[in-house]
Scaffold this motif. Structure first.
Motif, PDB file in Angstrom:
ATOM      1  N   SER A  37      87.600  -0.131  44.495  1.00  0.00           N
ATOM      2  CA  SER A  37      86.568   0.830  44.865  1.00  0.00           C
ATOM      3  C   SER A  37      85.796   0.307  46.066  1.00  0.00           C
ATOM      4  CB  SER A  37      85.596   1.041  43.695  1.00  0.00           C
ATOM      5  OG  SER A  37      84.478   1.791  44.106  1.00  0.00           O
ATOM      6  N   THR A  40      82.332  -1.436  45.495  1.00  0.00           N
ATOM      7  CA  THR A  40      82.212  -2.667  44.706  1.00  0.00           C
ATOM      8  C   THR A  40      81.445  -3.712  45.503  1.00  0.00           C
ATOM      9  OG1 THR A  40      84.339  -2.226  43.659  1.00  0.00           O
ATOM     10  CG2 THR A  40      83.477  -4.466  43.471  1.00  0.00           C
ATOM     11  N   HIS A  41      80.377  -4.242  44.934  1.00  0.00           N
ATOM     12  CA  HIS A  41      79.579  -5.273  45.599  1.00  0.00           C
ATOM     13  C   HIS A  41      79.788  -6.657  44.994  1.00  0.00           C
ATOM     14  CE1 HIS A  41      77.239  -2.720  48.292  1.00  0.00           C
ATOM     15  NE2 HIS A  41      77.381  -1.804  47.358  1.00  0.00           N
ATOM     16  N   SER A  62      80.291  -7.323  37.154  1.00  0.00           N
ATOM     17  CA  SER A  62      80.503  -6.591  38.399  1.00  0.00           C
ATOM     18  C   SER A  62      79.307  -5.707  38.740  1.00  0.00           C
ATOM     19  CB  SER A  62      81.778  -5.741  38.311  1.00  0.00           C
ATOM     20  OG  SER A  62      81.722  -4.874  37.201  1.00  0.00           O
ATOM     21  N   GLU A  63      79.220  -5.350  40.011  1.00  0.00           N
ATOM     22  CA  GLU A  63      78.167  -4.455  40.503  1.00  0.00           C
ATOM     23  C   GLU A  63      78.800  -3.431  41.431  1.00  0.00           C
ATOM     24  OE1 GLU A  63      75.112  -6.760  42.402  1.00  0.00           O
ATOM     25  OE2 GLU A  63      74.763  -7.951  40.610  1.00  0.00           O
ATOM     26  N   PHE A  64      78.352  -2.188  41.266  1.00  0.00           N
ATOM     27  CA  PHE A  64      78.861  -1.082  42.058  1.00  0.00           C
ATOM     28  C   PHE A  64      77.695  -0.333  42.692  1.00  0.00           C
ATOM     29  CE2 PHE A  64      82.049  -2.084  38.944  1.00  0.00           C
ATOM     30  CZ  PHE A  64      83.239  -1.979  39.643  1.00  0.00           C
ATOM     31  N   THR A  65      77.947   0.292  43.811  1.00  0.00           N
ATOM     32  CA  THR A  65      76.920   1.043  44.518  1.00  0.00           C
ATOM     33  C   THR A  65      76.255   2.061  43.602  1.00  0.00           C
ATOM     34  OG1 THR A  65      78.157   0.801  46.571  1.00  0.00           O
ATOM     35  CG2 THR A  65      76.469   2.513  46.520  1.00  0.00           C
ATOM     36  N   ALA A  69      81.083   5.039  42.271  1.00  0.00           N
ATOM     37  CA  ALA A  69      81.888   3.877  42.653  1.00  0.00           C
ATOM     38  C   ALA A  69      82.502   3.216  41.420  1.00  0.00           C
ATOM     39  CB  ALA A  69      81.035   2.878  43.431  1.00  0.00           C
ATOM     40  N   LEU A  70      81.725   3.126  40.340  1.00  0.00           N
ATOM     41  CA  LEU A  70      82.260   2.579  39.086  1.00  0.00           C
ATOM     42  C   LEU A  70      83.369   3.472  38.558  1.00  0.00           C
ATOM     43  CD1 LEU A  70      82.352   0.703  36.658  1.00  0.00           C
ATOM     44  CD2 LEU A  70      80.346   1.893  35.743  1.00  0.00           C
ATOM     45  N   TYR A  73      86.615   2.905  40.388  1.00  0.00           N
ATOM     46  CA  TYR A  73      87.278   1.697  39.874  1.00  0.00           C
ATOM     47  C   TYR A  73      87.931   1.994  38.525  1.00  0.00           C
ATOM     48  CZ  TYR A  73      87.460  -2.452  36.922  1.00  0.00           C
ATOM     49  OH  TYR A  73      87.857  -3.395  36.014  1.00  0.00           O
TER      50      TYR A  73
END
Length: 100
Positions: A37, A40-41, A62-65, A69-70, A73
């Motif tokens: 994705s 994804t940060h 994990s971290e997503f915008t 975005a999650l 993924y």
């Protein structure tokens, strides 16, 4: 920003392999999903280390915008394809998503 944390406890034996082998395979499958994705940060997959306290065997931190975005993924075919393996080798799963 959306934080997505998943923890798995693995079976001692499953899919013809021992826990250590299945942990390494699961980690490799998850690591390969780190760039699925564009939102994804952070994407960190860690196996519990011997000698340190841990109640689960594998964690995805994990971290997503955002939720979109999650979802990108989670719904990606590569991620969906690893679910049957992890489902077969895990004993338990915990997940938590929250906004930062």
């Amino acid at each position: 920003m959306l934080k997505h944390i998943v923890m798995w406890k693995f079976k001692e034996h499953a899919e013809g392999a021992d826990k250590a082998t299945n942990l390494l395979k699961a980690k490799a499958l998850l690591d390969a999903c780190a760039k699925l994705s564009p939102g994804t940060h952070r994407f960190e997959v860690v196996i519990a280390q011997p000698g340190l306290e841990a109640t689960y065997d594998l964690i995805l931190n994990s971290e997503f915008t955002d939720a979109a975005a999650l979802a990108a993924y989670a719904d990606h075919p590569q991620h969906v394809a690893l679910k049957p393996f992890i489902g077969a080798v895990r004993e338990a799963r915990q997940c938590m998503d929250y906004e930062l």
